[in-house]
Motif scaffolding. Structure first.
Motif, mmCIF file in Angstrom:
data_model
loop_
_atom_site.group_PDB
_atom_site.id
_atom_site.type_symbol
_atom_site.label_atom_id
_atom_site.label_comp_id
_atom_site.label_asym_id
_atom_site.label_seq_id
_atom_site.Cartn_x
_atom_site.Cartn_y
_atom_site.Cartn_z
ATOM 1 N N LEU A 20 0.611 -1.116 0.030
ATOM 2 C CA LEU A 20 0.035 -0.090 0.118
ATOM 3 C C LEU A 20 0.865 1.266 -0.022
ATOM 4 O O LEU A 20 1.797 1.329 0.696
ATOM 5 N N TYR A 116 -9.340 -0.466 2.951
ATOM 6 C CA TYR A 116 -8.466 -1.645 2.249
ATOM 7 C C TYR A 116 -8.909 -2.897 2.693
ATOM 8 O O TYR A 116 -9.277 -3.507 3.689
ATOM 9 N N SER A 118 -7.912 -6.397 2.758
ATOM 10 C CA SER A 118 -6.883 -7.109 2.612
ATOM 11 C C SER A 118 -6.648 -8.437 2.139
ATOM 12 O O SER A 118 -5.637 -8.870 1.946
ATOM 13 N N LYS A 121 -7.742 -7.459 -1.986
ATOM 14 C CA LYS A 121 -6.844 -6.473 -2.429
ATOM 15 C C LYS A 121 -7.667 -5.297 -3.184
ATOM 16 O O LYS A 121 -7.419 -5.243 -4.458
ATOM 17 N N ILE A 123 -9.310 -1.155 -2.798
ATOM 18 C CA ILE A 123 -9.197 -0.096 -1.996
ATOM 19 C C ILE A 123 -10.291 0.789 -2.130
ATOM 20 O O ILE A 123 -10.957 0.800 -3.312
ATOM 21 N N ILE A 247 -2.560 0.743 -4.633
ATOM 22 C CA ILE A 247 -1.979 -0.615 -4.371
ATOM 23 C C ILE A 247 -0.707 -0.547 -5.251
ATOM 24 O O ILE A 247 -0.884 -0.622 -6.492
#
Length: 249
Positions: A20, A116, A118, A121, A123, A247
């Motif tokens: 990030l 985010y 996680s 992936k 955002i 990302i």
């Protein structure tokens, strides 16, 4: 303090995620290149200085303007899904799962909210003032992430950045019609102080985000005049900060 030019706030909650890039600019720079380090084309700004400041920031971050996705903010609850860089009309939140596409919002009292996923992936970056909060922009953005990217709210990591805070954010009596009274502090004479951060936190928890995965900045943009631009404090002479989130490949 940055080793290059600009003092940047980097949310600690994202430190475990090397992929990030998450920052918020401030008014401070090491070499005082431009007092206030304004990044917004506001009524009283000098476009050549703003462009130079943006160049300095992007060089420090190691990215280019061709990688930016920027909304034309209108204090709405509109959310745009981003699959490439560019300018996105009439929205105040951007969502993407693309690498090397860096989301930007401009702030000077409204809250930048970084989300985010996680696992998937993906955002989102949200510009949330009282109007966006009233229209539940944070909840709408997360519902969109669930719908379009298959996000599980338990996997979401969130940072609520510096903004006008309850210590200084004076509003009128009409806010009683918009928000739960627990987010209002009565001052007298029909005035309240509004807890924007509390309202945003409530929306996040209500939609299912684990409260342990939410970090809320302690900074107030209005009273921290050395660090932040503030429209409520400075009016038309106020500059703008940039929140930037992406990302990396």
């Amino acid at each position: 303090m940055s080793s290059d030019f600009i003092y940047l706030i980097k949310p600690e909650i994202f430190e475990p995620y090397d992929e990030l890039l998450a920052v918020l600019t401030t008014k401070k720079s090491v070499r005082q290149i431009d007092e206030g380090f304004n990044l917004g084309f506001t009524r009283n700004s000098e476009p050549e200085k703003v462009n130079k400041n943006r160049e300095i920031l992007l060089k420090q971050l190691g990215i280019s303007k061709e990688q930016l996705a920027i909304p034309k903010q209108i204090h709405s609850s509109n959310v745009c899904v981003v699959d490439k860089p560019g300018v996105y009309e009439n929205c105040d939140a951007l969502v993407t799962d693309r690498r090397d596409v860096y989301l930007v919002v401009s702030v000077a009292d409204c809250a930048p909210v970084y989300v985010y996923d996680s696992k998937k992936k993906a955002i989102s970056l949200i510009h949330c003032g009282w109007r966006g909060a009233r229209e539940k922009i944070v909840e709408k953005t997360i519902h969109l992430m669930i719908r379009d990217f298959g996000s599980d709210v338990y996997d979401l990591i969130v940072y609520v950045g510096p903004c006008a805070s309850v210590c200084c954010y004076e509003v009128d009596k009409e806010f009683e019609n918009f928000f739960d009274v627990k987010f209002l502090r009565f001052k007298g004479n029909g005035k309240f102080n509004f807890d924007l951060k509390g309202e945003i936190f409530s929306q996040l928890v209500r939609v299912g985000v684990n409260f342990k995965n939410i970090s809320v900045s302690k900074h107030c943009t209005i009273c921290s005049s050395d660090l932040f631009h503030s429209y409520r404090r400075d009016g038309e002479s106020s500059g703008r900060m940039w929140a930037l989130f992406g990302i990396k490949s």
